[in-house]
Design a protein around this motif. Structure first.
Motif, PDB file in Angstrom:
ATOM      1  N   SER A  39       0.826  -1.219   0.000  1.00 47.62           N
ATOM      2  CA  SER A  39       0.000   0.000   0.000  1.00 47.62           C
ATOM      3  C   SER A  39       0.852   1.257   0.000  1.00 47.62           C
ATOM      4  O   SER A  39       0.438   2.300  -0.498  1.00 47.62           O
ATOM      5  N   LEU A  40       2.063   1.153   0.583  1.00 53.10           N
ATOM      6  CA  LEU A  40       2.912   2.333   0.739  1.00 53.10           C
ATOM      7  C   LEU A  40       3.915   2.523  -0.392  1.00 53.10           C
ATOM      8  O   LEU A  40       4.627   3.508  -0.433  1.00 53.10           O
ATOM      9  N   GLU A  41       3.950   1.580  -1.303  1.00 52.48           N
ATOM     10  CA  GLU A  41       4.976   1.582  -2.353  1.00 52.48           C
ATOM     11  C   GLU A  41       4.994   2.841  -3.195  1.00 52.48           C
ATOM     12  O   GLU A  41       6.010   3.518  -3.320  1.00 52.48           O
ATOM     13  N   GLN A  42       3.855   3.153  -3.805  1.00 50.15           N
ATOM     14  CA  GLN A  42       3.765   4.301  -4.713  1.00 50.15           C
ATOM     15  C   GLN A  42       3.574   5.585  -3.915  1.00 50.15           C
ATOM     16  O   GLN A  42       2.555   5.736  -3.251  1.00 50.15           O
ATOM     17  N   PRO A  43       4.535   6.504  -3.982  1.00 52.30           N
ATOM     18  CA  PRO A  43       4.443   7.730  -3.170  1.00 52.30           C
ATOM     19  C   PRO A  43       3.175   8.532  -3.409  1.00 52.30           C
ATOM     20  O   PRO A  43       2.600   9.085  -2.484  1.00 52.30           O
ATOM     21  N   ASP A  44       2.726   8.604  -4.681  1.00 53.44           N
ATOM     22  CA  ASP A  44       1.537   9.412  -4.936  1.00 53.44           C
ATOM     23  C   ASP A  44       0.275   8.575  -5.059  1.00 53.44           C
ATOM     24  O   ASP A  44      -0.742   9.021  -5.558  1.00 53.44           O
ATOM     25  N   ASN A  45       0.359   7.340  -4.604  1.00 48.38           N
ATOM     26  CA  ASN A  45      -0.828   6.489  -4.717  1.00 48.38           C
ATOM     27  C   ASN A  45      -0.977   5.584  -3.502  1.00 48.38           C
ATOM     28  O   ASN A  45      -1.105   4.368  -3.628  1.00 48.38           O
TER      29      ASN A  45
ATOM     30  N   ASN B 179       0.397  10.729   6.500  1.00 45.42           N
ATOM     31  CA  ASN B 179       1.835  10.969   6.507  1.00 45.42           C
ATOM     32  C   ASN B 179       2.582   9.722   6.036  1.00 45.42           C
ATOM     33  O   ASN B 179       2.815   8.792   6.805  1.00 45.42           O
ATOM     34  N   ARG B 180       2.932   9.707   4.762  1.00 47.37           N
ATOM     35  CA  ARG B 180       3.537   8.494   4.182  1.00 47.37           C
ATOM     36  C   ARG B 180       4.890   8.175   4.808  1.00 47.37           C
ATOM     37  O   ARG B 180       5.162   7.012   5.125  1.00 47.37           O
ATOM     38  N   GLU B 181       5.691   9.187   5.018  1.00 48.42           N
ATOM     39  CA  GLU B 181       7.017   8.964   5.622  1.00 48.42           C
ATOM     40  C   GLU B 181       6.880   8.359   7.013  1.00 48.42           C
ATOM     41  O   GLU B 181       7.584   7.416   7.370  1.00 48.42           O
ATOM     42  N   GLY B 182       5.982   8.935   7.763  1.00 45.56           N
ATOM     43  CA  GLY B 182       5.716   8.438   9.119  1.00 45.56           C
ATOM     44  C   GLY B 182       5.261   6.998   9.098  1.00 45.56           C
ATOM     45  O   GLY B 182       5.679   6.167   9.903  1.00 45.56           O
ATOM     46  N   CYS B 183       4.379   6.696   8.125  1.00 41.40           N
ATOM     47  CA  CYS B 183       3.871   5.341   7.983  1.00 41.40           C
ATOM     48  C   CYS B 183       4.995   4.366   7.660  1.00 41.40           C
ATOM     49  O   CYS B 183       5.060   3.264   8.209  1.00 41.40           O
ATOM     50  N   LEU B 184       5.871   4.790   6.787  1.00 42.12           N
ATOM     51  CA  LEU B 184       6.995   3.920   6.414  1.00 42.12           C
ATOM     52  C   LEU B 184       7.868   3.612   7.623  1.00 42.12           C
ATOM     53  O   LEU B 184       8.289   2.465   7.820  1.00 42.12           O
ATOM     54  N   ARG B 185       8.091   4.647   8.444  1.00 39.87           N
ATOM     55  CA  ARG B 185       8.908   4.444   9.652  1.00 39.87           C
ATOM     56  C   ARG B 185       8.216   3.468  10.608  1.00 39.87           C
ATOM     57  O   ARG B 185       8.836   2.571  11.159  1.00 39.87           O
ATOM     58  N   CYS B 186       6.910   3.671  10.769  1.00 41.41           N
ATOM     59  CA  CYS B 186       6.158   2.798  11.674  1.00 41.41           C
ATOM     60  C   CYS B 186       6.143   1.359  11.172  1.00 41.41           C
ATOM     61  O   CYS B 186       6.248   0.407  11.947  1.00 41.41           O
ATOM     62  N   LEU B 187       6.033   1.234   9.870  1.00 43.60           N
ATOM     63  CA  LEU B 187       6.021  -0.104   9.283  1.00 43.60           C
ATOM     64  C   LEU B 187       7.323  -0.830   9.593  1.00 43.60           C
ATOM     65  O   LEU B 187       7.335  -1.995   9.992  1.00 43.60           O
ATOM     66  N   GLN B 188       8.412  -0.098   9.433  1.00 38.82           N
ATOM     67  CA  GLN B 188       9.736  -0.661   9.711  1.00 38.82           C
ATOM     68  C   GLN B 188       9.830  -1.071  11.181  1.00 38.82           C
ATOM     69  O   GLN B 188      10.330  -2.138  11.527  1.00 38.82           O
ATOM     70  N   GLN B 189       9.309  -0.183  12.026  1.00 40.33           N
ATOM     71  CA  GLN B 189       9.380  -0.440  13.450  1.00 40.33           C
ATOM     72  C   GLN B 189       8.544  -1.645  13.856  1.00 40.33           C
ATOM     73  O   GLN B 189       8.969  -2.463  14.670  1.00 40.33           O
ATOM     74  N   VAL B 190       7.368  -1.737  13.279  1.00 38.43           N
ATOM     75  CA  VAL B 190       6.480  -2.841  13.626  1.00 38.43           C
ATOM     76  C   VAL B 190       7.095  -4.172  13.196  1.00 38.43           C
ATOM     77  O   VAL B 190       7.007  -5.180  13.890  1.00 38.43           O
ATOM     78  N   ASP B 191       7.764  -4.127  12.052  1.00 39.60           N
ATOM     79  CA  ASP B 191       8.440  -5.313  11.542  1.00 39.60           C
ATOM     80  C   ASP B 191       9.541  -5.747  12.509  1.00 39.60           C
ATOM     81  O   ASP B 191       9.657  -6.915  12.870  1.00 39.60           O
TER      82      ASP B 191
END
Lengths: 157, 183
Positions: A66-72, A112-124
């Motif tokens: 879901s987070l792959e495409q920055p504008d989608n 906040n896509r950047e924030g989401c990416l960080r959280c995703l990494q953290q959750v992993d």
């Protein structure tokens, strides 16, 4: 049965599980799970926890896509995934994972896509860490049982 | 004069209790989360309940024979004493399931408990207004299940006593009639 060995293992187990609670990996819900385990269902905790880790892996994959495409970014789907992860982490007492989900949800809410990416990494990171810790815990349990001992009840309150 | 049948000897139907079997509540649990399904199933088993678990509201309706497809074979024999459903589920929500159950003449009397990880007051109100028996915050506790079970058992007991009392009155009535007719 070598009572010294058993006593040592039991001590190790006790210390280890207490440290997991103290370091915030686990909360009281985990001890609720342990209460539901008995001779009739000796693997209940490891089974539930295993389902949880499967869930984590699956949901993290979906959310990553879901987070792959920055504008989608599909924030709605992301939110749904976070909600599910928060729910199941809460059900097994995976405290750190749950806490990351709370931050994750906030990032979704403001898109906040950047924030989401960080959280995703953290959750992993957190779920994999917990997986290792619990594997060690279950191994200790097995050692105790194989040495002829019983697994200590641990009151974390 | 022929022997007058005493009331106790009249055949009183065995179907005086809607319990699945003596002392055993049959609970239908509905949750889309595999982790939560495993958890609630264990909670209920440990609380001496018979459990059927399904992963969606649609499947719950199928199980109850309410999905409008073929009517579930022998669903009159289906004895469910309690339905516990998650609120947020994809497709049909627990709230929508609650409404469908309350609309059904066969199942509207069955208590429905909603479970949710979110403590949202309007949500709780809405569910209770629609006839939910209770609203539980997840993760559900053993104490919650015990409380539910105790209150349902009490309600069953009261209902059972009422039926027995009624039957007794009916039996006494028949007995009196027979006596008068000197059969």
């Amino acid at each position: 049965m070598n009572t010294t060995v058993v006593a040592q293992l039991q001590r190790q187990f006790q210390d280890y599980i207490v440290s997991l609670y103290q370091q915030g990996f686990l909360d009281s819900q985990f001890s609720e799970l342990r209460k539901l385990q008995d001779e009739g269902s000796p693997d209940f905790v490891s089974e539930v926890v295993s389902l949880f880790f499967d869930d984590c892996s699956k949901l993290i994959n979906t959310m990553s896509r879901s987070l792959e495409q920055p504008d989608n970014v599909d924030f709605k789907q992301l939110d749904s995934g976070v909600h599910q992860l928060k729910g199941s982490s809460s059900s097994v007492g995976a405290r750190r994972v749950k806490n990351v989900c709370i931050s994750f949800k906030e990032c979704c809410d403001v898109q906040n896509r950047e924030g989401c990416l960080r959280c995703l990494q953290q959750v992993d990171y957190e779920y994999k860490m917990l997986k290792t810790k619990l594997q060690d815990l279950f191994n200790l349990e097995q050692q105790i049982l194989q040495a002829g001992g019983t697994i200590p009840q641990v009151d974390i309150n | 004069m022929a022997e007058v049948l005493r009331p106790e000897m009249l055949d009183i139907s065995n179907d005086t209790s809607s319990l699945a079997s003596p002392e055993l509540l049959h609970v239908l649990a509905v949750d889309d989360s595999m982790v939560d399904r495993k958890f609630i199933e264990r909670l209920l088993r440990v609380s001496s309940c018979k459990v059927t678990v399904v992963d969606s509201a649609t499947r719950a309706l199928q199980y109850l024979g309410l999905d409008g497809e073929n009517s579930s074979v022998g669903f009159e024999d289906l004895k469910i004493n309690l339905i516990m459903t998650d609120y947020s589920m994809p497709g049909m929500t627990g709230y929508e399931l609650l409404k469908k159950i309350k609309e059904s003449s066969a199942f509207r009397e069955i208590p429905v408990v909603i479970m949710s990880s979110e403590n949202i007051l309007p949500r709780i109100d809405r569910c209770l207004e629609e006839g939910a028996e209770d609203f539980l915050l997840k993760p559900v506790k053993l104490a919650d299940v015990k409380r539910l079970r105790d209150s349902l058992m009490k309600a069953e007991e009261r209902a059972f006593k009422n039926i027995m009392h009624k039957r007794e009155l009916e039996a006494n009535d028949i007995y009196s009639q027979l006596k008068r007719a000197k059969i």
